[in-house]
Design a protein around this motif. Structure first.
Motif, PDB file in Angstrom:
ATOM      1  N   ALA A 135      99.256  48.166  41.739  1.00  0.00           N
ATOM      2  CA  ALA A 135      98.657  46.891  41.325  1.00  0.00           C
ATOM      3  C   ALA A 135      99.686  46.146  40.481  1.00  0.00           C
ATOM      4  CB  ALA A 135      97.377  47.132  40.526  1.00  0.00           C
ATOM      5  N   PRO A 136      99.557  44.817  40.392  1.00  0.00           N
ATOM      6  CA  PRO A 136     100.533  44.063  39.605  1.00  0.00           C
ATOM      7  C   PRO A 136     100.540  44.484  38.141  1.00  0.00           C
ATOM      8  CG  PRO A 136      98.912  42.598  40.638  1.00  0.00           C
ATOM      9  CD  PRO A 136      98.522  43.991  40.963  1.00  0.00           C
ATOM     10  N   GLU A 137     101.712  44.435  37.548  1.00  0.00           N
ATOM     11  CA  GLU A 137     101.830  44.727  36.120  1.00  0.00           C
ATOM     12  C   GLU A 137     101.094  43.659  35.332  1.00  0.00           C
ATOM     13  OE1 GLU A 137     105.914  45.078  35.019  1.00  0.00           O
ATOM     14  OE2 GLU A 137     106.303  46.655  36.478  1.00  0.00           O
TER      15      GLU A 137
ATOM     16  N   TYR B 183      98.471  43.453  27.459  1.00  0.00           N
ATOM     17  CA  TYR B 183      97.201  44.107  27.752  1.00  0.00           C
ATOM     18  C   TYR B 183      97.430  45.164  28.820  1.00  0.00           C
ATOM     19  CZ  TYR B 183      97.114  40.937  31.785  1.00  0.00           C
ATOM     20  OH  TYR B 183      97.426  40.253  32.928  1.00  0.00           O
ATOM     21  N   SER B 184      96.473  46.049  28.995  1.00  0.00           N
ATOM     22  CA  SER B 184      96.553  47.119  29.992  1.00  0.00           C
ATOM     23  C   SER B 184      95.770  46.736  31.234  1.00  0.00           C
ATOM     24  CB  SER B 184      95.962  48.408  29.409  1.00  0.00           C
ATOM     25  OG  SER B 184      96.682  48.797  28.256  1.00  0.00           O
ATOM     26  N   GLN B 185      96.143  47.304  32.374  1.00  0.00           N
ATOM     27  CA  GLN B 185      95.371  47.086  33.600  1.00  0.00           C
ATOM     28  C   GLN B 185      93.942  47.567  33.393  1.00  0.00           C
ATOM     29  OE1 GLN B 185      97.592  49.294  36.506  1.00  0.00           O
ATOM     30  NE2 GLN B 185      98.805  47.513  37.121  1.00  0.00           N
TER      31      GLN B 185
ATOM     32  N   GLY C  42      83.554  58.238  29.991  1.00  0.00           N
ATOM     33  CA  GLY C  42      83.367  58.039  31.426  1.00  0.00           C
ATOM     34  C   GLY C  42      83.376  56.589  31.840  1.00  0.00           C
ATOM     35  N   THR C  43      83.703  55.686  30.906  1.00  0.00           N
ATOM     36  CA  THR C  43      83.649  54.256  31.208  1.00  0.00           C
ATOM     37  C   THR C  43      85.054  53.679  31.332  1.00  0.00           C
ATOM     38  OG1 THR C  43      81.575  54.088  29.984  1.00  0.00           O
ATOM     39  CG2 THR C  43      82.707  52.035  30.485  1.00  0.00           C
ATOM     40  N   LEU C  44      85.280  52.971  32.443  1.00  0.00           N
ATOM     41  CA  LEU C  44      86.552  52.329  32.715  1.00  0.00           C
ATOM     42  C   LEU C  44      86.386  50.824  32.542  1.00  0.00           C
ATOM     43  CD1 LEU C  44      89.492  52.750  33.869  1.00  0.00           C
ATOM     44  CD2 LEU C  44      88.502  52.075  36.080  1.00  0.00           C
ATOM     45  N   TYR C  45      87.187  50.238  31.680  1.00  0.00           N
ATOM     46  CA  TYR C  45      87.188  48.794  31.443  1.00  0.00           C
ATOM     47  C   TYR C  45      88.440  48.221  32.094  1.00  0.00           C
ATOM     48  CZ  TYR C  45      83.754  50.110  27.926  1.00  0.00           C
ATOM     49  OH  TYR C  45      82.652  50.623  27.294  1.00  0.00           O
ATOM     50  N   MET C  46      88.256  47.440  33.157  1.00  0.00           N
ATOM     51  CA  MET C  46      89.387  46.903  33.904  1.00  0.00           C
ATOM     52  C   MET C  46      89.622  45.443  33.560  1.00  0.00           C
ATOM     53  SD  MET C  46      90.007  46.535  38.029  1.00  0.00           S
ATOM     54  CE  MET C  46      89.339  48.148  38.317  1.00  0.00           C
ATOM     55  N   SER C  47      90.877  45.122  33.245  1.00  0.00           N
ATOM     56  CA  SER C  47      91.255  43.737  33.008  1.00  0.00           C
ATOM     57  C   SER C  47      91.130  42.950  34.304  1.00  0.00           C
ATOM     58  CB  SER C  47      92.700  43.662  32.511  1.00  0.00           C
ATOM     59  OG  SER C  47      92.820  44.291  31.255  1.00  0.00           O
ATOM     60  N   GLY C  48      91.032  41.643  34.162  1.00  0.00           N
ATOM     61  CA  GLY C  48      90.934  40.789  35.334  1.00  0.00           C
ATOM     62  C   GLY C  48      92.155  40.922  36.227  1.00  0.00           C
ATOM     63  N   GLN C  49      91.904  40.953  37.518  1.00  0.00           N
ATOM     64  CA  GLN C  49      92.977  41.027  38.507  1.00  0.00           C
ATOM     65  C   GLN C  49      93.078  39.694  39.230  1.00  0.00           C
ATOM     66  OE1 GLN C  49      95.112  43.741  39.269  1.00  0.00           O
ATOM     67  NE2 GLN C  49      94.264  44.456  37.330  1.00  0.00           N
TER      68      GLN C  49
END
Length: 125
Positions: free
Chosen positions: A10-12, A17-19, A25-32
């Motif tokens: 995935a793009p850096e 901020y982190s991807q 058990g919770t994954l918080y994903m930055s906007g792609q």
């Protein structure tokens, strides 16, 4: 315990901020957005192609964390034109085939790199 997730498929991150961040058990994903990691090119041929690239980027981050689309419990879709709602939904539905997550869809004035769509997510398992 907190773990930073970084997929080389995935793009850096475009800033400090982190991807994604995994907490318990919770994954918080930055906007792609629709940057193709292999070519470095921004996919903008159509809103459908742009949305598909965004979702492929999300998939790469999910997989890096050991998650899948069925683990996603909430997404937020940011679009620069609410009139793209149906087109974005058409592509989105291909990735969230059954039991789709809760979602917000918001029109915004602008997105990074001139993107027309950005999607962030929260996943759990």
């Amino acid at each position: 315990m907190m773990k930073i997730i970084a997929s080389n498929k995935a793009p850096e991150a475009l800033g400090p901020y982190s991807q994604a961040v995994l907490v318990g058990g919770t994954l918080y994903m930055s906007g792609q957005i629709a940057i193709n990691r292999e070519t470095g090119e921004f996919v903008q041929s159509s809103i459908e192609a742009e949305t598909e690239q965004v979702l492929h980027n999300m998939e790469a981050v999910l997989e890096e964390a050991g998650y899948h689309f069925q683990n996603v419990v909430k997404t937020t879709v940011f679009a620069t034109d609410i009139n793209d709602f149906a087109a974005i939904n058409g592509v989105y539905a291909k990735f969230f085939k059954t039991e789709p997550p809760a979602r917000s869809f918001v029109q915004v004035a602008a997105l990074p790199k001139g993107a027309r769509v950005e999607i962030e997510a929260i996943a759990y398992k």
